[in-house]
Motif scaffolding. Structure first.
Motif, PDB file in Angstrom:
ATOM      1  N   PHE A 243       1.148   0.375  -5.795  1.00  0.00           N
ATOM      2  CA  PHE A 243       0.672   1.547  -5.051  1.00  0.00           C
ATOM      3  C   PHE A 243       1.251   1.560  -3.642  1.00  0.00           C
ATOM      4  O   PHE A 243       1.634   2.621  -3.125  1.00  0.00           O
ATOM      5  N   LEU A 244       1.343   0.394  -3.004  1.00  0.00           N
ATOM      6  CA  LEU A 244       1.928   0.307  -1.668  1.00  0.00           C
ATOM      7  C   LEU A 244       3.396   0.724  -1.687  1.00  0.00           C
ATOM      8  O   LEU A 244       3.865   1.449  -0.795  1.00  0.00           O
ATOM      9  N   ILE A 245       4.136   0.268  -2.696  1.00  0.00           N
ATOM     10  CA  ILE A 245       5.551   0.630  -2.800  1.00  0.00           C
ATOM     11  C   ILE A 245       5.703   2.126  -3.051  1.00  0.00           C
ATOM     12  O   ILE A 245       6.522   2.809  -2.419  1.00  0.00           O
TER      13      ILE A 245
ATOM     14  N   THR B 220       4.741   4.029   0.119  1.00  0.00           N
ATOM     15  CA  THR B 220       5.721   3.817   1.188  1.00  0.00           C
ATOM     16  C   THR B 220       6.988   4.613   0.941  1.00  0.00           C
ATOM     17  O   THR B 220       7.519   5.264   1.854  1.00  0.00           O
ATOM     18  N   ILE B 221       7.484   4.585  -0.288  1.00  0.00           N
ATOM     19  CA  ILE B 221       8.721   5.307  -0.610  1.00  0.00           C
ATOM     20  C   ILE B 221       8.516   6.813  -0.485  1.00  0.00           C
ATOM     21  O   ILE B 221       9.388   7.533   0.002  1.00  0.00           O
ATOM     22  N   LYS B 222       7.361   7.289  -0.920  1.00  0.00           N
ATOM     23  CA  LYS B 222       7.090   8.729  -0.874  1.00  0.00           C
ATOM     24  C   LYS B 222       6.897   9.259   0.551  1.00  0.00           C
ATOM     25  O   LYS B 222       7.185  10.427   0.836  1.00  0.00           O
TER      26      LYS B 222
ATOM     27  N   GLU C 166      14.063  -3.310   4.751  1.00  0.00           N
ATOM     28  CA  GLU C 166      13.814  -1.876   4.917  1.00  0.00           C
ATOM     29  C   GLU C 166      12.436  -1.487   4.395  1.00  0.00           C
ATOM     30  O   GLU C 166      11.728  -0.697   5.019  1.00  0.00           O
ATOM     31  N   VAL C 167      12.048  -2.062   3.240  1.00  0.00           N
ATOM     32  CA  VAL C 167      10.733  -1.764   2.678  1.00  0.00           C
ATOM     33  C   VAL C 167       9.645  -2.326   3.586  1.00  0.00           C
ATOM     34  O   VAL C 167       8.636  -1.656   3.848  1.00  0.00           O
TER      35      VAL C 167
ATOM     36  N   LYS D  21       5.515   0.603   9.573  1.00  0.00           N
ATOM     37  CA  LYS D  21       5.401   1.903  10.229  1.00  0.00           C
ATOM     38  C   LYS D  21       4.269   2.725   9.614  1.00  0.00           C
ATOM     39  O   LYS D  21       3.508   3.381  10.320  1.00  0.00           O
ATOM     40  N   LEU D  22       4.179   2.673   8.282  1.00  0.00           N
ATOM     41  CA  LEU D  22       3.122   3.408   7.594  1.00  0.00           C
ATOM     42  C   LEU D  22       1.755   2.874   7.984  1.00  0.00           C
ATOM     43  O   LEU D  22       0.822   3.641   8.250  1.00  0.00           O
ATOM     44  N   TRP D  23       1.626   1.552   8.060  1.00  0.00           N
ATOM     45  CA  TRP D  23       0.364   0.924   8.432  1.00  0.00           C
ATOM     46  C   TRP D  23       0.013   1.221   9.888  1.00  0.00           C
ATOM     47  O   TRP D  23      -1.150   1.480  10.229  1.00  0.00           O
ATOM     48  N   SER D  24       1.035   1.228  10.760  1.00  0.00           N
ATOM     49  CA  SER D  24       0.804   1.531  12.177  1.00  0.00           C
ATOM     50  C   SER D  24       0.319   2.961  12.354  1.00  0.00           C
ATOM     51  O   SER D  24      -0.601   3.229  13.133  1.00  0.00           O
TER      52      SER D  24
END
Length: 310
Positions: free
Chosen positions: A41-43, A46-48, A291-292, A298-301
């Protein structure tokens, strides 16, 4: 559709009949399954949500995470519930659905891994033509073909299985419905059917594995012409892919490229590629991919900042 079928349900013996060991199985499957859902789910998220992960490699990784999620979901939840409720029966129709979904998403994972290898080959060996060859339209078509091909593979397996008559006994010495244990319960000569089934699954696994290994040998050989920095980055990505390929294909080849015989270790090996590999894949692709990891930070921040503003 069924020929002389007197069986309406099957009894799954599971991994163990011991009450204490059943609790251990419950805990392991629950932890592994929740870890698989969380990691993939995290991957996927994150990609989306990350613009930095818009390349074809991450497009394919997105679909690999989807197939991992559905592959583990096709088996793990039922094992968890059955162990908890001490339920050991599965209806004939549910069994066929599980066989279909299990092989569909397993085959899809194989095809996605091949597409990821193709992407790396073009990126490393044909860098000047990469954007043209691996355009968004081409990648979309390739993934669509992978989904359709997986469906055709699973339907072929199901139609062959449904052509067989089943009668008592109806006990499957496994924790899931799979084709080889089912063939042992058929009230007919299954030699030809088994040969076709093994040729189907076995050929896909073996040929795909050989193609993938050869492609990565070619890719690694071509890296000698790259700069030290480019070689290090490409090598890290390729090693991640190779680890995933070996972990997934090793057990599959062992199970599906031999005659209709079963071994006690089959169930444990099945646990590895139905539950273990989908859990390991997200770890490999996040721990070995800067990169991931940066995109996840960044997503978490952003999430923390939005929570603080509230």
């Amino acid at each position: 559709m069924l020929l002389n079928n007197n069986v309406t349900e099957f009894i799954l013996l599971g991994l163990t009949q011991d009450p204490i060991r059943k609790k251990i199985v419950f805990a392991i499957f629950l932890i592994f399954y929740l870890g698989t859902l969380l990691g993939n789910f995290l991957i996927i998220t994150t990609i989306k949500t990350s613009r930095a992960l818009g390349s074809p490699m991450y497009f394919f990784l997105f679909h690999l995470s989807l197939s991992d999620t559905f592959l583990s979901t096709s088996t793990a939840p039922r094992v968890i519930v059955d162990v908890l409720l001490n339920k050991t029966t599965i209806s004939f129709n549910e069994c066929i659905v599980q066989v279909f979904s299990f092989h569909f998403f397993g085959c899809l994972e194989i095809f996605i891994l091949i597409l990821m290898a193709v992407d790396r080959y073009v990126a490393i060996c044909k860098p000047l033509h990469y954007t043209t060859i691996m355009s968004h339209r081409v990648c979309g078509v390739l993934v669509a073909v992978a989904w359709v091909g997986s469906c055709v593979h699973s339907l072929a397996q199901i139609f062959l299985t449904l052509s067989l008559p089943f009668c008592h006994p109806n006990v499957i010495d496994h924790y899931l419905c799979d084709l080889q244990p089912l063939l042992k319960l058929a009230c007919a000569d299954t030699y030809v059917t088994n040969l076709l089934l093994v040729s189907n699954s076995g050929a896909i696994c073996t040929v795909s594995f050989v193609v993938l290994m050869v492609s990565y040998v070619v890719i690694l050989h071509s890296l000698r012409n790259h700069s030290a920095e480019g070689r290090k980055k490409a090598l890290s990505t390729c090693i991640s892919h190779i680890i995933v390929v070996i972990l997934f294909f090793g057990p599959c080849i062992f199970i599906y490229t031999r005659p209709a015989t079963t071994f006690p270790m089959d169930k444990m090996i099945a646990v590895f590629y139905t539950l273990g590999t989908p859990l390991i894949n997200p770890l490999i692709y996040t721990l070995r991919n800067a990169e991931v990891k940066n995109a996840m930070r960044k997503l978490w921040s952003k999430k923390l900042i939005s929570d603080d503003k509230r």
